[in-house]
Design an enzyme around this catalytic site. Structure first.
Site: not given
Lengths: 234, 234
Positions: B49, B53, B122, B125
């Site tokens: 994650e 991101d 989350d 991502e």
């Protein structure tokens, strides 16, 4: 210094050759300079900086994600924050002599903007944004491998990752190494204990540390080991 | 739902085929599930994650940088913040039915974690991070072009960019269009004035607005025009 001189400098120092020098000019031009030179169709760096910021964020994230395969997310995030920040980027900009090439208005020049960390950081990001747009990601990676990543080995960001993790990463870069911490002695009083510890790599002692807890002593041993190992490397 | 079912779903729905299903499993596994299944060498999504991101941040930044060549940095930053955030990503995750495939521990399941926006964000991502690692950036771009970018045309992020800018961008996607705002009337009292305005594209009126200032009336006209144009498009 002119943009032409900047081009020559980048070619000589970094083997970087812009196809579109207008992008490079934009990356090194502050709004105050545009205001003093109206009707020339000049642009200032802010939009390119917006892009460069995201480029750096991804390249640094990917690098530390792969380099520290055991580091949990929290520490990766802390490390990235230490690397991708005004303090680091302004130092990189200075190291690359980018401060000399920024195009500023007179007022900003007199106010000392050229050495302001916030501006230096912005210019570092906008340079990377322009390089990315003009030459693509591999060119940025080559630049970043030279300017940013070596600082990890030089200990610039040790405060963001604890010393034991740094030592482990340092020793295991080229393969598995057995790292052990041994308690040597416990002294002092019950309220003020003193722990003495050493750390070994493949059974060879490489550092010693003292602290008020075992963990603290181990950290100190790792710091000492890193210090010595890095000194040997240079 | 199993990771195998997730693979089948991704293949059918998005034409996405993972070379390394372990990465996909990692991206959809919460720590609570790993804790309940010890000794299986499972990993949870957090590290991936972290990477995803940064991947999303760059791809979105680059897209809006190029799509809105006149948008100043401040508005680019506002727009990116509206697109790259928990609220948006959790909605995208739901839209992609990712919630059905998350591997949770029992306690978290009972606590309703599967529908928690923070977790959905989350997972969105981490899915992107896994896709990036496994299939490279072009695969992520293809996915994002389908899931994220169309929301710009659908007005999801209009609050981040003012309506006049959105209208201009909408109309000028396929070439130059002459956009004009005309004051139709000024009424009301000195303390409570009422402005009536219309907006035209290539001399054809496409919206009207009323407001307590000329600027506000123009914004309203742009909102109305966008609303009509988007309705025609669908």
């Amino acid at each position: 210094m002119t943009i032409k001189e900047l081009q020559d400098y980048l070619a000589k120092e970094f083997d970087i050759h812009f196809d579109n020098p207008d992008l490079l000019a934009e990356a090194f031009t502050q709004a105050s300079y545009v205001n003093e030179h109206p009707n020339q169709g000049l642009k200032f760096y802010e939009r390119i900086e917006f892009l460069g910021d995201a480029v750096l964020e991804l390249i640094v994230s990917e690098y530390i994600y792969k380099r520290y395969p055991e580091l949990p997310q929290g520490k990766l995030t802390r490390l990235r924050a230490a690397m991708v920040c005004e303090d680091s980027f302004s130092k990189f900009a200075k190291e690359c002599h980018f401060d000399q090439y920024i195009r500023l208005g007179h007022g900003e020049e007199l106010a000392g903007a050229r050495q302001r960390p916030g501006l230096l950081c912005d210019i570092f990001e906008s340079f990377v944004g322009a390089l990315y747009l003009d030459q693509g990601r591999p060119a940025v990676e080559k630049f970043v491998r030279r300017v940013i990543f070596p600082k990890l080995d030089m200990g610039w960001f040790d405060h963001a990752v604890d010393a034991k993790t740094s030592l482990q990463e340092f020793l295991q870069r080229n393969g598995d190494v057995k790292i052990e911490y041994h308690l040597l002695s416990e002294s002092g009083t019950e309220n003020e204990p003193v722990f003495k510890v050493n750390v070994s790599a493949n059974d060879k002692v490489i550092g010693e540390g003292v602290g008020s807890s075992k963990k603290h002593a181990e950290m100190q041993a790792a710091v000492q080991a890193l210090h010595k190992l890095r000194a040997q490397q240079n």
